[in-house]
Write an enzyme that holds these catalytic residues in place. Structure first.
Site, short mmCIF file in Angstrom:
data_model
loop_
_atom_site.label_atom_id
_atom_site.label_comp_id
_atom_site.label_asym_id
_atom_site.label_seq_id
_atom_site.Cartn_x
_atom_site.Cartn_y
_atom_site.Cartn_z
CE LYS A 118 -7.14 -2.17 6.90
NZ LYS A 118 -7.33 -0.71 6.82
CE LYS B 175 -4.08 3.84 2.13
NZ LYS B 175 -5.32 3.27 2.71
CD GLU C 249 -8.80 -1.03 0.79
OE1 GLU C 249 -7.81 -1.15 0.03
OE2 GLU C 249 -8.72 -1.17 2.02
CG ASP D 146 -7.83 2.25 0.60
OD1 ASP D 146 -9.00 2.68 0.68
OD2 ASP D 146 -7.23 1.73 1.57
CB SER E 245 -0.88 -0.03 1.25
OG SER E 245 -1.63 1.16 1.35
CE LYS F 153 -4.69 0.07 0.39
NZ LYS F 153 -5.34 -0.74 1.45
CG ASP G 184 -10.47 -1.01 5.10
OD1 ASP G 184 -10.76 -1.41 6.23
OD2 ASP G 184 -9.37 -0.44 4.86
N GLY H 77 -3.83 -3.94 6.32
CA GLY H 77 -2.81 -3.56 7.30
C GLY H 77 -3.13 -2.22 7.92
O1 OSB Z 1 -7.21 1.79 4.53
O2 OSB Z 1 -5.97 0.10 4.36
C1 OSB Z 1 -6.17 1.21 4.82
C2 OSB Z 1 -3.09 2.37 6.76
C3 OSB Z 1 -3.67 3.05 7.79
C4 OSB Z 1 -5.04 3.16 7.82
C5 OSB Z 1 -5.82 2.58 6.83
C6 OSB Z 1 -5.24 1.87 5.80
C7 OSB Z 1 -3.84 1.79 5.75
C8 OSB Z 1 -3.10 1.15 4.68
C9 OSB Z 1 -1.72 0.70 5.00
O3 OSB Z 1 -3.50 1.06 3.54
C10 OSB Z 1 -1.54 -0.76 5.00
C11 OSB Z 1 -0.20 -1.11 5.57
O4 OSB Z 1 0.78 -0.99 4.84
O5 OSB Z 1 -0.12 -1.50 6.75
MG MG Z 2 -8.37 0.62 3.22
#
Ligand code: OSB
Ligand code: MG
Length: 368
Positions: free
Chosen positions: A262, A163, A213, A188, A135, A161, A238, A290
């Site tokens: 999660k 953001k 996402e 995401d 991510s 992925k 999510d 994560g």
């Molecule tokens: O939406 O998946 C998410 C990190 C913090 C809060 C929300 C998210 C995330 C990530 C990071 O996408 C995932 C990771 O590398 O741990």
């Molecule tokens: Mg997410």
């Protein structure tokens, strides 16, 4: 298992690189760790919440309060046949899933050690190695993002992925697809859009994304169902899935085709396994999300990712993408094929490094 002692501690871990989502930027993690002693064994858990109540309403402070004043007193000094009984005991408390998960998962670690099983096996895990994605947060410039995508793809990660948020989406994805035609890509939004953005969101279909996402509200499934009828890109939920019931309803109304599980968000292993079953029974693929976890939460994520329904690469990646030094030994490493080997030793399969944990600790409280 009789829980004789629980220790809470808050550690501070600086990220090697800031992580930015549609709701903000993180530079240093504040992580609450839970250490449980039962029948001479020690188990560890991690509260996965962010520093601020932006991803969900939990914070290190609310988790500490709920653990100290409710969950720990309810768990301490009692005999538990299985860690799953903790999940049932915690049910009267509404929400606070990340606080609950940390304590329940620590007891699962103890249970796995007592049974001489790797945590993954105890949960019904079948995979020997798990497929990994990364991510990548919002960067200062598109060039920096493209560089990161190049680096992670070259390292072998199986999907990327990114953001997104309004103003960091279509133009950025265009640049990514120009340079990386064939990679498995997803985006995401962390709830950055609404149905009013429908014409805008329809444009995403041209990027051949594996999924988008959580484009809409963090607590919504209804509008997501509307949106899924209008776009070809599969929606992955999510934020709005907290239980197997949530998953069932979202799937039934057509709000998503994929679910990100999660451990913290759904309240621990017991609930996560139920969400997994619900999705598997309906042929909905899942993957493990994560929360920028330290090695302890990461080890739990690896165990969960070994379940057979986790057919898509998750957000569980190498320690060195986050930390100068992780707090477990060995740290989590990823093969050149973008996989993590699931540990075969009893319990977590990684040893918490007590001196590093101690050095990072800013507060500590024990309960006997
Ligand atoms: O939406 O998946 C998410 C990190 C913090 C809060 C929300 C998210 C995330 C990530 C990071 O996408 C995932 C990771 O590398 O741990
Ligand atoms: Mg997410």
């Amino acid at each position: 298992m009789k829980i004789d002692r629980v220790e809470l501690r808050e550690i501070r871990l600086p990220l090697l690189h800031f992580f930015e989502t549609s709701f903000g930027r993180t530079t240093t993690r504040r992580i609450v760790l839970v250490r449980v002693e039962a029948d001479g064994a020690t188990g560890w858990g991690e509260v996965a919440c962010g520093e601020e109540p932006f991803y969900n309403y939990e914070t290190p402070e609310t988790a500490w309060h709920i653990l100290r004043d409710f969950l720990i007193p309810w768990a301490l000094g009692k005999e538990w046949g299985s860690a799953s009984e903790l999940a049932a005991r915690f049910r009267p408390i509404r929400g606070h899933h990340m606080a609950k998960a940390a304590l329940e998962n620590a007891l699962w670690d103890v249970e796995a050690q007592q049974k001489g099983l790797p945590l993954a096996k105890l949960m019904g895990g079948t995979l020997e190695e798990i497929p990994c994605g990364v991510s990548i947060g919002i960067q200062n410039t598109v060039e920096e993002l493209l560089e990161k995508i190049a680096r992670e793809s070259a390292a072998g990660y199986q999907r990327i992925k990114v953001k997104i948020k309004p103003g960091w989406d279509i133009a950025v994805l265009d640049r990514i697809r120009e340079q990386f035609t064939g990679i498995r890509l997803m985006a995401d939004a962390n709830s950055a859009y609404s149905l009013a953005d429908l014409p805008h969101l329809k444009q995403f279909d041209r990027f051949n994304l594996m999924m988008i996402e959580q484009p809409l509200g963090w607590d919504d499934i209804f509008d997501h169902a509307r949106l899924q009828r209008e776009i070809a890109t599969p929606i992955c939920l999510d934020e709005s899935i907290h239980s197997a019931d949530d998953a069932r309803k979202a799937i039934e109304i057509g709000a998503c085709k994929i679910i990100n599980i999660k451990l913290g968000r759904v309240g621990g292993f017991t609930s996560a396994c139920q969400v997994h079953e619900t999705c598997r029974g309906r042929k909905v693929p899942v993957w493990c999300g994560g929360m920028l976890e330290s090695g302890i939460g990461r080890a739990h994520n690896i165990a969960l990712s070994a379940l057979p329904g986790f057919t898509l690469p998750g957000d569980v990646s190498a320690s060195r993408r986050y930390w100068q030094e992780d707090i477990i030994d060995p740290e989590v490493t990823v093969s050149g094929r973008g996989t993590i080997r699931v540990p075969e030793t009893p319990g977590l399969g990684y040893a918490p490094n007590l001196s590093r944990i101690e050095k990072a600790t800013v507060r500590k409280e024990s309960f006997e």
